[in-house]
Scaffold this active site. Structure first.
Site, PDB file in Angstrom:
ATOM      1  N   GLU A  50     -12.084 141.898  44.228  1.00  0.00           N
ATOM      2  CA  GLU A  50     -10.928 141.147  43.644  1.00  0.00           C
ATOM      3  C   GLU A  50      -9.817 141.977  44.310  1.00  0.00           C
ATOM      4  O   GLU A  50      -9.805 143.122  44.615  1.00  0.00           O
ATOM      5  CB  GLU A  50     -10.918 141.633  41.958  1.00  0.00           C
ATOM      6  CG  GLU A  50      -9.460 141.332  41.234  1.00  0.00           C
ATOM      7  CD  GLU A  50      -9.512 141.938  39.804  1.00  0.00           C
ATOM      8  OE1 GLU A  50     -10.032 143.092  39.688  1.00  0.00           O
ATOM      9  OE2 GLU A  50      -8.950 141.190  38.787  1.00  0.00           O
ATOM     10  N   LYS A 119      -8.903 133.399  37.104  1.00  0.00           N
ATOM     11  CA  LYS A 119      -9.382 134.554  35.942  1.00  0.00           C
ATOM     12  C   LYS A 119      -8.973 133.838  34.593  1.00  0.00           C
ATOM     13  O   LYS A 119      -7.985 133.596  34.431  1.00  0.00           O
ATOM     14  CB  LYS A 119      -8.746 135.646  36.374  1.00  0.00           C
ATOM     15  CG  LYS A 119      -9.123 136.860  35.495  1.00  0.00           C
ATOM     16  CD  LYS A 119      -8.485 138.162  35.955  1.00  0.00           C
ATOM     17  CE  LYS A 119      -9.108 139.458  35.327  1.00  0.00           C
ATOM     18  NZ  LYS A 119      -8.654 140.775  36.005  1.00  0.00           N
ATOM     19  N   CYS A 160     -13.641 140.149  37.376  1.00  0.00           N
ATOM     20  CA  CYS A 160     -13.671 141.518  36.479  1.00  0.00           C
ATOM     21  C   CYS A 160     -13.644 141.487  35.117  1.00  0.00           C
ATOM     22  O   CYS A 160     -14.559 141.567  34.671  1.00  0.00           O
ATOM     23  CB  CYS A 160     -12.176 141.912  37.303  1.00  0.00           C
ATOM     24  SG  CYS A 160     -12.298 143.752  37.006  1.00  0.00           S
TER      25      CYS A 160
HETATM   26  O1  LIG Z   1     -12.466 145.600  31.581  1.00  0.00           O
HETATM   27  C1  LIG Z   1     -12.082 146.769  32.491  1.00  0.00           C
HETATM   28  O2  LIG Z   1     -12.120 147.963  31.978  1.00  0.00           O
HETATM   29  C2  LIG Z   1     -11.043 146.390  33.791  1.00  0.00           C
HETATM   30  C3  LIG Z   1     -10.811 145.212  33.989  1.00  0.00           C
HETATM   31  C4  LIG Z   1      -9.831 144.852  35.250  1.00  0.00           C
HETATM   32  O3  LIG Z   1      -9.628 145.991  36.024  1.00  0.00           O
HETATM   33  C5  LIG Z   1      -9.686 143.653  35.666  1.00  0.00           C
HETATM   34  O4  LIG Z   1      -9.718 142.783  35.060  1.00  0.00           O
HETATM   35  O5  LIG Z   1      -8.815 143.539  36.775  1.00  0.00           O
END
Ligand SMILES: O=C(O)CCC(=O)C(=O)O
Length: 282
Positions: A50, A119, A160
């Site tokens: 990401e 996303k 993510c």
């Molecule tokens: O879910 C998490 O703890 C981190 C998620 C995150 O960093 C993101 O979605 O960019």
């Protein structure tokens, strides 16, 4: 005499855990040199993390954002074609009109863009004294499930925070994905406890391979990435894991193993759709 490396005939996935700095061009050049190395080592599908060309943070998304197609994705396209690989371009901040998205693009070995995925679940959390992050301050969310077909199998994509939503992975499984890939960037609060657990859970409850690829850790960054890019197999076992520093991890995907485990513990066939059902509202 130069040594000829064997290029895998099967699906060999490489996760490139690159260190991201503030210079976009340097991030692109450096991560591409790691992709080339992964190809030399036989990988046939390679994923970046990401925000591979931008530091992760609301203060950076607007500055590093581009249209798609655009500067960065044109370079991803050329690289996929030059190396003859499936290339998952981690994610970049995407600009579309007055909106920004966190977007993954995927290119096939001919250089065609075969997926653009935004996303779906934005990272909005508040853990007092630890981490408060509101992606929705700058980003808009996508609303389409992301998957693409390859000559090996169908592959599902989430970004993510999307990994926290089992329904999304289950839908990708229902659509026939045998491998799930999540470009991600967990942090030093949630990473140590949740990252591997979520990857293993998504692999186990869908009896598929689940890969999550992070930026390398930079302790001086405003958002410190957990690193630890991981591949988990359909039995729920970790079969590849990086540390916190820059690294590439490799994993051969064993389709017979997926079938064997699905036959041994046939949860896919044992779902009680007469009592509950997961629906894809496209
Ligand atoms: O879910 C998490 O703890 C981190 C998620 C995150 O960093 C993101 O979605 O960019």
């Amino acid at each position: 005499m130069a040594t000829m490396r064997t290029v895998s005939q099967g699906l060999k996935i490489a996760l490139v855990q690159n260190l991201v700095g503030k210079n976009k061009q340097e991030n692109i050049d450096h991560s591409f040199s790691l992709v080339r190395k992964a190809r030399e080592n036989g990988a046939t599908m390679i994923s970046l993390p990401e925000c591979f060309q931008s530091p992760y943070g609301n203060q950076y998304f607007g500055e590093y954002a581009e249209t798609i197609p655009g500067y960065t994705t044109e370079q991803l396209k050329s690289l996929a074609k030059e190396l003859g690989i499936y290339l998952i371009g981690g994610s970049i901040p995407e600009r579309d009109g007055d909106k920004l998205y966190n977007t993954t693009t995927v290119f096939n070995p001919s250089g065609d863009m075969i997926l653009k995925f935004r996303k779906i679940h934005l990272f909005d959390i508040d853990i007092p004294g630890k981490i408060t992050f509101l992606e929705s301050n700058t980003l808009s969310s996508g609303s389409k499930i992301g998957y693409f077909d390859t000559k090996y199998c169908r592959v599902g994509i989430g970004i993510c925070y999307d990994i926290r939503f089992p329904e999304l992975a289950m839908l990708m499984n229902k659509l026939g994905c045998k491998v799930l890939i999540y470009p991600g960037c967990f942090n030093m609060t949630t990473g140590p406890v949740h990252w591997e657990l979520l990857i293993r859970a998504r692999a186990l409850d869908n009896q598929c391979y689940c890969c999550a690829v992070s930026q390398a850790r930079d302790d001086s960054a405003s958002y410190v990435a957990w690193g630890n890019s991981t591949v988990c197999d359909p039995w729920g076992e970790v079969v590849g894991k990086a540390g916190s520093k820059e690294e590439i991890i490799y994993s051969d995907i064993d389709f017979e193993r997926i079938e064997m485990i699905r036959n041994q513990i046939p949860i896919g066939k044992q779902k009680r759709n007469d009592i509950y059902e997961l629906k894809y509202l496209s």
